[in-house]
Design a protein around this motif. Sequence first.
Motif, short mmCIF file in Angstrom:
data_model
loop_
_atom_site.label_atom_id
_atom_site.label_comp_id
_atom_site.label_asym_id
_atom_site.label_seq_id
_atom_site.Cartn_x
_atom_site.Cartn_y
_atom_site.Cartn_z
N CYS A 248 -99.59 -66.20 66.21
CA CYS A 248 -99.41 -65.39 64.84
C CYS A 248 -98.48 -64.14 65.16
O CYS A 248 -98.66 -63.49 66.14
CB CYS A 248 -100.84 -65.12 64.75
SG CYS A 248 -102.09 -66.42 64.74
N GLY A 249 -97.93 -63.70 64.03
CA GLY A 249 -96.92 -62.70 64.01
C GLY A 249 -98.00 -61.64 63.89
O GLY A 249 -99.13 -61.59 63.73
N ALA A 385 -114.54 -75.11 81.14
CA ALA A 385 -113.39 -74.21 81.28
C ALA A 385 -112.58 -74.30 80.47
O ALA A 385 -111.71 -75.12 80.43
CB ALA A 385 -112.98 -74.09 82.77
N ASN A 386 -112.67 -73.19 79.45
CA ASN A 386 -111.58 -73.17 78.16
C ASN A 386 -110.77 -72.12 78.26
O ASN A 386 -111.09 -71.31 78.68
CB ASN A 386 -112.32 -73.35 76.79
CG ASN A 386 -113.55 -74.27 76.85
OD1 ASN A 386 -114.52 -74.05 77.01
ND2 ASN A 386 -113.14 -75.62 76.75
N VAL A 387 -109.74 -72.37 77.77
CA VAL A 387 -108.80 -71.24 77.42
C VAL A 387 -108.48 -70.94 75.93
O VAL A 387 -108.40 -71.82 75.39
CB VAL A 387 -107.04 -71.52 78.08
CG1 VAL A 387 -106.23 -70.53 77.93
CG2 VAL A 387 -107.51 -72.06 79.51
N LEU A 388 -108.36 -69.64 75.87
CA LEU A 388 -107.80 -69.24 74.53
C LEU A 388 -106.68 -68.40 74.50
O LEU A 388 -106.92 -67.15 75.08
CB LEU A 388 -108.90 -68.16 73.64
CG LEU A 388 -108.70 -67.47 72.59
CD1 LEU A 388 -108.31 -68.69 71.33
CD2 LEU A 388 -109.80 -66.63 71.97
N GLY A 389 -105.34 -68.83 74.39
CA GLY A 389 -104.23 -68.30 74.60
C GLY A 389 -103.78 -67.52 73.25
O GLY A 389 -103.82 -68.20 72.23
N VAL A 390 -103.36 -66.27 73.33
CA VAL A 390 -103.02 -65.66 72.12
C VAL A 390 -101.54 -65.13 72.32
O VAL A 390 -101.15 -64.60 73.42
CB VAL A 390 -103.86 -64.16 71.90
CG1 VAL A 390 -103.40 -63.51 70.66
CG2 VAL A 390 -105.41 -64.49 71.98
N TYR A 391 -100.58 -65.61 71.27
CA TYR A 391 -99.09 -65.24 71.32
C TYR A 391 -98.60 -64.68 70.07
O TYR A 391 -99.22 -65.42 69.01
CB TYR A 391 -98.43 -66.59 71.75
CG TYR A 391 -99.15 -67.51 72.87
CD1 TYR A 391 -98.19 -67.17 74.08
CD2 TYR A 391 -100.26 -68.05 72.92
CE1 TYR A 391 -98.63 -67.77 75.39
CE2 TYR A 391 -100.69 -68.71 74.24
CZ TYR A 391 -99.89 -68.77 75.46
OH TYR A 391 -100.26 -69.27 76.66
N GLN A 392 -97.54 -63.97 70.02
CA GLN A 392 -96.85 -63.77 68.87
C GLN A 392 -95.97 -64.87 68.76
O GLN A 392 -95.94 -65.51 67.41
CB GLN A 392 -95.84 -62.56 69.27
CG GLN A 392 -96.37 -61.24 69.44
CD GLN A 392 -96.78 -60.52 68.21
OE1 GLN A 392 -96.41 -60.92 67.05
NE2 GLN A 392 -97.47 -59.50 68.28
N ARG A 393 -95.60 -65.68 69.70
CA ARG A 393 -94.80 -66.94 69.14
C ARG A 393 -95.29 -67.95 70.55
O ARG A 393 -95.03 -67.61 71.93
CB ARG A 393 -93.45 -66.87 69.26
CG ARG A 393 -92.95 -68.40 68.97
CD ARG A 393 -91.49 -68.08 68.56
NE ARG A 393 -90.91 -69.47 68.11
CZ ARG A 393 -89.75 -69.82 67.68
NH1 ARG A 393 -88.87 -68.85 67.60
NH2 ARG A 393 -89.26 -70.97 67.58
#
Length: 568
Positions: A248-249, A385-393
């Motif tokens: 998400c931008g 065991a879960n991953v929530l990755g947050v990225y600009q891109r």
Amino acid sequence: MHSISRRRQWTATRLVYRHVTGLEYDGLPRTNATWTEAGDAVLHPSGRARRWHYRPRLQRAAVRLAWTAAASGEAYLTAVSTEAGAVAGGTFASAATAWAGYRTVRHVMTWKHRRHVVRPLAKALARPLENTPENILRGLDVPLRPDRPDATVTLPVPDGWHGDRKTVEGIVSTRIGGEWSASWRMLESPFSVHFVRAPAPPPSVAFEDVRDLIENTPDGKVFIGLGTGESPVYIDWKDATPHVGLSCGTGAGKTVLIRGVIAQAAHRSGRVVIVDPKVRSLNCFEGVPGITIHRFIEDQIRAIRDFRESMELGYTSGDIRAWGPEAEKALSGGPQRLLVLEEQNTFATELRQWWAENKPNGAKGLPPTFSDVAKVLFKGRQLGANVLGVYQRLSVAATGMTEARDQYGFKALGRFSPQNWNSLVGTRPVPASSDHPGRMMVVTGGRHRWVQTCYWTEEEAREYALAGRDAVSPVPSPVPTPSLTLVKDVPGTGEAIDGGAEPGRLWTLRDACTAGIVPLDYEAARKARKRTGTLTAAGRNGNADAYTEQALTDWYERHYGPTVSQAR
């Protein structure tokens, strides 16, 4: 001769009549459009109709008459006055040239649209419709802008077909993207199915408005917002794709979304490890039981490594030879463990810089932290065991490897570019991104759907995460020693550096810049340290020099003036 002349005269009269009344020149109507109302169904035996044929006959007649009047006027002016005819002819030629250019551009766009969207769709539908792609193409109508609210897709259905409608609807939704409502017209020939865009999600979703939905969310799921028709949208942690990647931008609402996910995980007694390179974006969870926040690079490296080791310990504990439902239940029966990786584009850059400065002699390749995250992505599902990755891109550079990025089976895209869509999803046509705050496109498998994410204030998220439990005293976020190097003694004391102790705590220059002790960008501070040569280390933290807070403050004041806190 007279009969031939009358026949030609009659044919010319019919053409003129059809021209001025907006009828098709061959006399066969393509749609059910009337004199004043637009059409919504194809009547021609071929099953095909262009957008022109859906327009009311009055509108078509007006366009034709306008062109006829323009051509007649130009001819008249030419006969009366050569100069006036030349001016009118130039105007008419300019208009004709503009129209021809428009038609040429549209023809190219239509050709690309049919090549990349329409023809592949026809091939994909051939088997479930028990028809050939060529026959389907004759009646298949997909607009150039299928993302418009008034877009309609028309698909011919062969006589005698009694196949699976859900399969056909799923293929159309996957290939064109978004959510569609199907209307099957199977009572009279020609049979067809028409798809119209489902209504958009609500413009906003407040926490209090959907609190009942959140409270009643099934186990193993987390509520994120409302989709079309105000239907709830969930993340399913137990699905075959249990990891979530946000691409998400800026301003798309990703921080608000992860705030709600963390609050719901903590509400159900899950354990949440937050890696926050922004330092203070998720401070509302400070002191919430079961949640730890890691703000500095060495601390973040150790936290990710510990999360991976804890996951792997779950596989090796107990009888590793056990199998069957009971063994599976024992393996996955613990509380959820969620690793939240905030601002991973920034983290990946800082991690590579740290690795370049601190890697052991002879070490090559990527920082091991990328491998730790990848192992959790590959192996975490069975143990919860879960991953929530947050990225600009959500790029390969930010995840470290293509295989790791592919493990984010649940993707949410907000304020995305066409290049970002092609990289992560790859389907055509590319939907237009929305600038509406909190509006995201959720992609799971081949399904795309718009969702308006729930808005959580910091107070609401903290209150829901606590859920009747008492908050604990916030623990200062330490700067522990790097997990890949040994801690060296503080010269003259014989004691190791204790990153968790506030009194006498030592700071690397990078962490001092991050914490605001030295109000400079790290690269600027590093160059200034080299240039001035007056900053004396009090010890070592891995391969990096470590300093007391007082020494850092004095050094900055000596060369740049007092800090903001001192000025006050």
